[in-house]
Design an enzyme around this catalytic site. Structure first.
Site, PDB file in Angstrom:
ATOM      1  N   GLU A 166       0.585  -1.281  -0.069  1.00 19.55           N
ATOM      2  CA  GLU A 166      -0.189   0.039   0.090  1.00 19.55           C
ATOM      3  C   GLU A 166       0.719   1.288   0.041  1.00 19.55           C
ATOM      4  OE1 GLU A 166      -2.917  -0.165   3.178  1.00 19.55           O
ATOM      5  OE2 GLU A 166      -3.784  -1.756   2.477  1.00 19.55           O
ATOM      6  N   GLU A 360      -5.416  -8.835   1.222  1.00 18.11           N
ATOM      7  CA  GLU A 360      -6.262  -8.262   2.564  1.00 18.11           C
ATOM      8  C   GLU A 360      -7.505  -8.052   2.268  1.00 18.11           C
ATOM      9  OE1 GLU A 360      -4.640  -5.114   4.684  1.00 18.11           O
ATOM     10  OE2 GLU A 360      -2.455  -5.860   4.678  1.00 18.11           O
TER      11      GLU A 360
HETATM   12  C1  BG6 Z   1      -4.622  -2.061   5.575  1.00 21.33           C
HETATM   13  C2  BG6 Z   1      -3.255  -2.546   6.155  1.00 21.33           C
HETATM   14  O1  BG6 Z   1      -4.502  -0.901   5.121  1.00 21.33           O
HETATM   15  O2  BG6 Z   1      -5.492  -2.137   6.552  1.00 21.33           O
HETATM   16  C3  BG6 Z   1      -3.155  -3.135   7.377  1.00 21.33           C
HETATM   17  O3  BG6 Z   1      -2.423  -3.250   5.170  1.00 21.33           O
HETATM   18  C4  BG6 Z   1      -4.100  -2.347   8.350  1.00 21.33           C
HETATM   19  O4  BG6 Z   1      -1.804  -3.168   7.953  1.00 21.33           O
HETATM   20  C5  BG6 Z   1      -5.538  -2.894   7.702  1.00 21.33           C
HETATM   21  O5  BG6 Z   1      -3.912  -3.194   9.483  1.00 21.33           O
HETATM   22  C6  BG6 Z   1      -6.491  -2.235   8.570  1.00 21.33           C
HETATM   23  O6  BG6 Z   1      -6.445  -0.884   8.723  1.00 21.33           O
HETATM   24  P1  BG6 Z   1      -6.432   0.064   9.997  1.00 21.33           P
HETATM   25  O7  BG6 Z   1      -6.113   1.487   9.561  1.00 21.33           O
HETATM   26  O8  BG6 Z   1      -7.727   0.175  10.384  1.00 21.33           O
HETATM   27  O9  BG6 Z   1      -5.147  -0.483  10.779  1.00 21.33           O
END
Ligand code: BG6
Length: 457
Positions: A166, A360
């Site tokens: 990302e 993800e």
């Molecule tokens: C993604 C990331 O953006 O979303 C993860 O790659 C992250 O590392 C996940 O934990 C959830 O987002 P956030 O900002 O709520 O931690």
């Protein structure tokens, strides 16, 4: 009820990242990362939480691999902490750090779980902050050296590599929030290009390595973008936001070029410098093998006025806020499975039918109800069912999607949210480090066993 089946060979996995789960922040010779510093020296993080201990995965990796095994996981996506390998980013190698990943990889393979390794999930060696982090070509070269070391050391067993996780988030949004010590969006946008240069050089290094018989790609956070109203402003805004959030990252890694409309906008607003031809050639010469997509939600555009200056630009850069009454996760992100379907179809159409993994997808939930040591996370389960269904629809229509990684294997340190948000399909009790099943992980175990599930639409 309708039976959903995935194609034979479809890979089911789950994902984590080093800083979010490992802990052991200063053990066995590990160097400091920017995230150690952010947590220890700023007030950005919820409740002053840190990743010092996190899920203590550094000491409990064997137990965690056993949980993966019990869940039938076929693959595990994790990231390597660069300063655990090279404490100051380059030069001296930390053998204890190398040993940790060696053991983890061997443990996974011994349990028939394929490692998908992300080289960079945000924990930059702190030393590099002094020289401008991703604004510096010195950091680019150090990254490629680190990657080369990883390919030589682990490439005999790791056959799926991801260069970055990302770039939009770690270069632009973190910069925007001032997490890296300043708030200079123009510099952040420029840095996205150097990350692309690092990506291309890393692919080149992989192909030149002795272990180049695997696949290498990158992971982008992508969203489908929709206008909130029928107004011309919202329609035009949708193209602009799609350019800034999606095409700015997709076009260089697939086509070796930047979208001309976005480039023109950046030139107008930021005096964006022209991009050297040799950099674009490097990108063209080093195409990726697969695209990793992180997708949780969608973006809806509601522009109040045309984008004329930096302030207007900054406003559209951050995620949109859903309307009242819309289904959202515990971090406030709209739940919209068709957004994933639209995204997969669009990437397939616009970028010549690439190989895709969803690296993800998952949902933050309150997880308040626990019965007999099983978290009753029906909302997460329903989210996953609907997103899996959307993915299956895209596959049936020809999209080359070959695997799916649920975020996250376990509750963990959620960056600025600290430990206040839970994304895991396994619960972690941070006081005791006890792991606990959730309804979603028990369901996921069956999905993997059957390579499908019964969907109640
Ligand atoms: C993604 C990331 O953006 O979303 C993860 O790659 C992250 O590392 C996940 O934990 C959830 O987002 P956030 O900002 O709520 O931690």
């Amino acid at each position: 009820m309708r039976e959903i089946k995935f194609p034979e060979g479809f890979i089911w996995g789950s994902a984590t990242s080093s800083y979010q789960i490992e802990g052991a922040w200063n053990e066995d010779g590990k160097g400091e990362s920017v995230w150690d510093a952010i947590c220890h020296t700023t007030s950005f993080i919820h409740d002053g939480d840190t990743g010092d201990i996190a899920c203590d995965h550094y000491h409990r990796y064997k137990e965690d691999v056993q949980l993966m095994k019990e869940m039938n996981l076929q693959a595990y996506r994790f990231s390597v902490s660069w300063p655990r390998i090279f404490p100051t980013g380059k030069g001296k190698i930390n053998l204890k750090g190398v040993e940790f990943y060696d053991n983890l990889i061997n443990e996974l393979i011994a349990n028939d779980i394929e490692p998908f390794v992300t080289l960079y999930h945000w924990d930059l060696p702190l030393e590099f902050n002094k020289i401008g982090a991703w604004e510096s070509r010195e950091v680019v070269d150090a990254f490629v050296d680190y990657a080369r070391f990883m390919f030589d050391k682990f490439g005999d067993r790791v056959k799926k590599w991801i260069t970055f996780n990302e770039p939009l988030v770690f270069v632009v949004w973190f910069n925007f929030l001032g997490l890296y010590g300043k708030k200079d969006i123009a510099a952040g946008m420029r840095a996205t290009h150097l990350v692309n240069v690092a990506h291309a050089k890393t692919i080149e290094a992989y192909r030149d390595s002795d272990n180049s018989d695997g696949l290498i790609g990158t992971t982008l956070n992508l969203n489908s973008v929709y206008p909130k109203t029928d107004s011309l402003l919202d329609k035009e805004g949708t193209t602009i936001v799609d350019g800034i959030m999606n095409r700015w990252y997709l076009d260089p890694v697939f086509k070796g070029e930047y979208p001309s409309d976005t480039l023109a906008l950046l030139e107008r607003i930021f005096n964006f410098p022209s991009i050297p031809d040799e950099d674009l050639q490097l990108l063209k010469d080093n195409p990726l093998d697969f695209l990793g997509i992180n997708n949780y939600s969608c973006t809806r555009v509601n522009l109040k006025k045309p984008i004329k200056n930096q302030t207007d630009f900054n406003e559209i850069l951050l995620p949109s806020k859903p309307e009242k009454g819309v289904e959202v996760s515990d971090v406030g992100w709209e739940v919209y499975p068709d957004g994933l379907y639209d995204l997969l179809k669009r990437v397939d159409r616009d970028y010549e039918h690439p190989l895709i993994y969803i690296t993800e997808n998952g949902m933050a939930c309150k997880d308040e109800n626990i019965v007999d040591k099983v978290v009753q996370d029906d909302d997460r389960l329903s989210y996953l069912q609907r997103y899996f269904e959307a993915a299956s629809r895209a596959i049936n229509e020809g999209v080359n999607l070959k695997g799916y990684f649920v975020w996250s294997l376990m509750d963990n340190f959620e960056w600025v949210e600290g430990y206040s948000k839970r994304f895991g399909i396994i619960r972690v009790e941070y006081e005791t480090q006890e792991r606990m099943w959730k309804k979603s992980s028990l369901w996921y175990r069956d999905v993997i066993a059957k390579n499908g599930f019964d969907f109640q639409s």
